[in-house]
Design an enzyme around this catalytic site. Structure first.
Site, PDB file in Angstrom:
ATOM      1  N   PRO A   1     -27.421  63.038  58.568  1.00 49.51           N
ATOM      2  CA  PRO A   1     -27.382  64.252  59.361  1.00 49.51           C
ATOM      3  C   PRO A   1     -26.064  65.019  59.272  1.00 49.51           C
ATOM      4  O   PRO A   1     -24.991  64.420  59.297  1.00 49.51           O
ATOM      5  CB  PRO A   1     -27.621  63.762  60.799  1.00 49.51           C
ATOM      6  CG  PRO A   1     -27.345  62.316  60.766  1.00 49.51           C
ATOM      7  CD  PRO A   1     -27.672  61.840  59.386  1.00 49.51           C
ATOM      8  N   ASN A   2     -26.215  66.308  59.143  1.00 45.20           N
ATOM      9  CA  ASN A   2     -25.123  67.292  59.148  1.00 45.20           C
ATOM     10  C   ASN A   2     -24.309  67.317  57.865  1.00 45.20           C
ATOM     11  O   ASN A   2     -23.447  68.186  57.708  1.00 45.20           O
ATOM     12  CB  ASN A   2     -24.181  67.088  60.357  1.00 45.20           C
ATOM     13  CG  ASN A   2     -24.893  67.349  61.666  1.00 45.20           C
ATOM     14  OD1 ASN A   2     -25.605  68.328  61.782  1.00 45.20           O
ATOM     15  ND2 ASN A   2     -24.736  66.462  62.632  1.00 45.20           N
TER      16      ASN A   2
ATOM     17  N   ARG B   1     -17.492  73.862  57.471  1.00 43.36           N
ATOM     18  CA  ARG B   1     -16.666  73.776  58.687  1.00 43.36           C
ATOM     19  C   ARG B   1     -15.879  72.472  58.619  1.00 43.36           C
ATOM     20  O   ARG B   1     -16.131  71.617  57.788  1.00 43.36           O
ATOM     21  CB  ARG B   1     -17.554  73.768  59.946  1.00 43.36           C
ATOM     22  CG  ARG B   1     -18.184  75.122  60.232  1.00 43.36           C
ATOM     23  CD  ARG B   1     -18.798  75.160  61.618  1.00 43.36           C
ATOM     24  NE  ARG B   1     -20.056  74.417  61.655  1.00 43.36           N
ATOM     25  CZ  ARG B   1     -20.345  73.437  62.529  1.00 43.36           C
ATOM     26  NH1 ARG B   1     -19.470  73.057  63.427  1.00 43.36           N
ATOM     27  NH2 ARG B   1     -21.497  72.822  62.497  1.00 43.36           N
TER      28      ARG B   1
ATOM     29  N   TYR C   1     -13.231  66.819  56.640  1.00 45.14           N
ATOM     30  CA  TYR C   1     -14.171  66.480  55.570  1.00 45.14           C
ATOM     31  C   TYR C   1     -13.871  67.158  54.234  1.00 45.14           C
ATOM     32  O   TYR C   1     -14.608  66.966  53.268  1.00 45.14           O
ATOM     33  CB  TYR C   1     -15.602  66.834  56.012  1.00 45.14           C
ATOM     34  CG  TYR C   1     -16.031  66.144  57.295  1.00 45.14           C
ATOM     35  CD1 TYR C   1     -16.030  64.755  57.389  1.00 45.14           C
ATOM     36  CD2 TYR C   1     -16.417  66.876  58.410  1.00 45.14           C
ATOM     37  CE1 TYR C   1     -16.414  64.119  58.557  1.00 45.14           C
ATOM     38  CE2 TYR C   1     -16.813  66.247  59.592  1.00 45.14           C
ATOM     39  CZ  TYR C   1     -16.802  64.868  59.657  1.00 45.14           C
ATOM     40  OH  TYR C   1     -17.185  64.239  60.803  1.00 45.14           O
TER      41      TYR C   1
ATOM     42  N   ASN D   1     -24.116  57.604  53.095  1.00 45.34           N
ATOM     43  CA  ASN D   1     -23.335  58.143  54.205  1.00 45.34           C
ATOM     44  C   ASN D   1     -24.351  58.572  55.253  1.00 45.34           C
ATOM     45  O   ASN D   1     -24.977  59.622  55.136  1.00 45.34           O
ATOM     46  CB  ASN D   1     -22.466  59.323  53.774  1.00 45.34           C
ATOM     47  CG  ASN D   1     -21.559  59.785  54.915  1.00 45.34           C
ATOM     48  OD1 ASN D   1     -21.780  59.429  56.075  1.00 45.34           O
ATOM     49  ND2 ASN D   1     -20.553  60.582  54.587  1.00 45.34           N
TER      50      ASN D   1
ATOM     51  N   ALA E   1     -23.694  60.420  61.641  1.00 40.96           N
ATOM     52  CA  ALA E   1     -23.626  59.886  63.003  1.00 40.96           C
ATOM     53  C   ALA E   1     -24.646  58.778  63.263  1.00 40.96           C
ATOM     54  O   ALA E   1     -24.466  57.981  64.195  1.00 40.96           O
ATOM     55  CB  ALA E   1     -23.810  61.020  64.005  1.00 40.96           C
TER      56      ALA E   1
ATOM     57  N   GLU F   1     -21.884  51.566  52.248  1.00 41.01           N
ATOM     58  CA  GLU F   1     -21.693  52.536  53.337  1.00 41.01           C
ATOM     59  C   GLU F   1     -20.429  53.341  53.059  1.00 41.01           C
ATOM     60  O   GLU F   1     -19.358  52.750  52.830  1.00 41.01           O
ATOM     61  CB  GLU F   1     -21.566  51.754  54.650  1.00 41.01           C
ATOM     62  CG  GLU F   1     -21.273  52.618  55.858  1.00 41.01           C
ATOM     63  CD  GLU F   1     -20.994  51.772  57.111  1.00 41.01           C
ATOM     64  OE1 GLU F   1     -21.225  50.530  57.109  1.00 41.01           O
ATOM     65  OE2 GLU F   1     -20.511  52.370  58.094  1.00 41.01           O
TER      66      GLU F   1
ATOM     67  N   HIS G   1     -17.888  56.626  54.297  1.00 41.20           N
ATOM     68  CA  HIS G   1     -17.489  57.675  55.235  1.00 41.20           C
ATOM     69  C   HIS G   1     -16.338  58.449  54.628  1.00 41.20           C
ATOM     70  O   HIS G   1     -15.356  57.848  54.163  1.00 41.20           O
ATOM     71  CB  HIS G   1     -17.104  57.094  56.592  1.00 41.20           C
ATOM     72  CG  HIS G   1     -18.255  56.402  57.233  1.00 41.20           C
ATOM     73  ND1 HIS G   1     -19.335  57.088  57.733  1.00 41.20           N
ATOM     74  CD2 HIS G   1     -18.537  55.089  57.378  1.00 41.20           C
ATOM     75  CE1 HIS G   1     -20.227  56.223  58.169  1.00 41.20           C
ATOM     76  NE2 HIS G   1     -19.772  55.001  57.957  1.00 41.20           N
TER      77      HIS G   1
ATOM     78  N   SER H   1     -14.298  60.544  56.196  1.00 44.04           N
ATOM     79  CA  SER H   1     -13.128  60.428  57.078  1.00 44.04           C
ATOM     80  C   SER H   1     -12.882  58.958  57.410  1.00 44.04           C
ATOM     81  O   SER H   1     -13.773  58.116  57.243  1.00 44.04           O
ATOM     82  CB  SER H   1     -13.385  61.216  58.364  1.00 44.04           C
ATOM     83  OG  SER H   1     -14.485  60.660  59.074  1.00 44.04           O
TER      84      SER H   1
ATOM     85  N   ARG I   1     -10.493  57.793  64.415  1.00 44.97           N
ATOM     86  CA  ARG I   1     -11.094  58.874  65.194  1.00 44.97           C
ATOM     87  C   ARG I   1     -11.554  58.357  66.568  1.00 44.97           C
ATOM     88  O   ARG I   1     -11.032  57.377  67.058  1.00 44.97           O
ATOM     89  CB  ARG I   1     -12.232  59.507  64.380  1.00 44.97           C
ATOM     90  CG  ARG I   1     -11.721  60.101  63.061  1.00 44.97           C
ATOM     91  CD  ARG I   1     -12.810  60.758  62.253  1.00 44.97           C
ATOM     92  NE  ARG I   1     -13.428  61.855  63.002  1.00 44.97           N
ATOM     93  CZ  ARG I   1     -14.565  62.459  62.623  1.00 44.97           C
ATOM     94  NH1 ARG I   1     -15.190  62.053  61.521  1.00 44.97           N
ATOM     95  NH2 ARG I   1     -15.062  63.448  63.338  1.00 44.97           N
TER      96      ARG I   1
HETATM   97  O1  CA2 Z   1     -16.692  60.613  57.788  1.00 45.22           O
HETATM   98  C1  CA2 Z   1     -17.904  60.637  57.532  1.00 45.22           C
HETATM   99  O2  CA2 Z   1     -18.344  60.703  56.390  1.00 45.22           O
HETATM  100  C2  CA2 Z   1     -18.924  60.661  58.671  1.00 45.22           C
HETATM  101  O3  CA2 Z   1     -20.048  59.867  58.265  1.00 45.22           O
HETATM  102  C3  CA2 Z   1     -19.336  62.110  58.866  1.00 45.22           C
HETATM  103  C4  CA2 Z   1     -20.274  62.332  60.044  1.00 45.22           C
HETATM  104  C5  CA2 Z   1     -19.723  61.678  61.320  1.00 45.22           C
HETATM  105  O4  CA2 Z   1     -20.665  61.788  62.356  1.00 45.22           O
HETATM  106  C6  CA2 Z   1     -19.377  60.204  61.086  1.00 45.22           C
HETATM  107  O5  CA2 Z   1     -18.813  59.669  62.269  1.00 45.22           O
HETATM  108  C7  CA2 Z   1     -18.367  60.063  59.955  1.00 45.22           C
HETATM  109  C8  CA2 Z   1     -20.466  63.837  60.256  1.00 45.22           C
HETATM  110  C9  CA2 Z   1     -21.245  64.485  59.127  1.00 45.22           C
HETATM  111  C10 CA2 Z   1     -20.696  65.802  58.707  1.00 45.22           C
HETATM  112  O6  CA2 Z   1     -20.688  66.728  59.785  1.00 45.22           O
HETATM  113  C11 CA2 Z   1     -20.158  67.970  59.581  1.00 45.22           C
HETATM  114  C12 CA2 Z   1     -20.151  68.803  60.670  1.00 45.22           C
HETATM  115  C13 CA2 Z   1     -19.608  70.071  60.536  1.00 45.22           C
HETATM  116  C14 CA2 Z   1     -19.107  70.496  59.321  1.00 45.22           C
HETATM  117  C15 CA2 Z   1     -19.120  69.667  58.228  1.00 45.22           C
HETATM  118  C16 CA2 Z   1     -19.653  68.394  58.355  1.00 45.22           C
END
Ligand code: CA2
Length: 155
Positions: free
Chosen positions: A10-11, A18, A23, A79, A82, A103, A105, A107, A112
């Site tokens: 997701p996302n 953003r 990221y 990846n 969330a 797995e 990530h 970041s 965090r």
């Molecule tokens: O660090 C990572 O790769 C995460 O998996 C990214 C997830 C976050 O929920 C994990 O805790 C760590 C978030 C996905 C990306 O979300 C974005 C939101 C806005 C702009 C760009 C990416």
């Protein structure tokens, strides 16, 4: 040719649009192209899938398990976004499918918020790459290929 699945949750379709401080500036298409090049350098190919839906990710892992069993897939770079921190279902799918999953990530989740420190996936994963930016996908691909070649060395 040996194949790898690059699975994003997701996302991650928002990458590059953003939160560049967290990221980076690469888009998901850039990340997928990076993975494709890394795999090709190692004589492999990739299939890429991103979904914002947990069930789609579960189905992809089940399918990956079947392909791994058939010798058609080396493993999965995952990846899960969330869902990493919430999904017992993904944990069970990785265990059940018995396919090596790394797995990833982008970041460093441990630097965090506390709710990102726990992963339901890590205990089921073959390996974990955290905090190396999008290069983590390349490290995961290299790890999966090395693991497969250790298990079945070329004659
Ligand atoms: O660090 C990572 O790769 C995460 O998996 C990214 C997830 C976050 O929920 C994990 O805790 C760590 C978030 C996905 C990306 O979300 C974005 C939101 C806005 C702009 C760009 C990416």
């Amino acid at each position: 040719m040996s194949k790898l699945l690059i699975l994003n949750g997701p996302n991650l379709n928002l990458l590059g649009q953003r939160e560049p401080a967290l990221y980076g500036t690469d888009t998901l298409a850039d990340v997928e192209a990076l993975c494709r090049r890394a795999a090709e350098r190692l004589g492999c190919s990739v299939e890429c899938l991103q979904s914002n839906h947990e069930g789609v990710l579960l189905d992809a892992i089940h399918e990956a398990g079947r392909a791994f069993k058939a010798g058609a897939l080396l493993g999965v770079v995952l990846n899960a976004g969330a869902y990493t921190h919430t999904s017992v279902a993904l944990h069970d799918a990785i265990k059940g499918a018995a396919v090596p999953v790394v797995e990833v990530h982008i970041s460093n989740v441990h630097a965090r918020e506390p709710f990102r420190h726990h992963s339901y996936l890590s205990p089921a994963a073959a390996g974990i790459v955290v905090g190396f930016g999008v290069d983590g996908y390349v490290l995961a691909i290299e790890g999966l290929v090395r693991r497969a070649r250790r298990a079945a060395p070329a004659p």
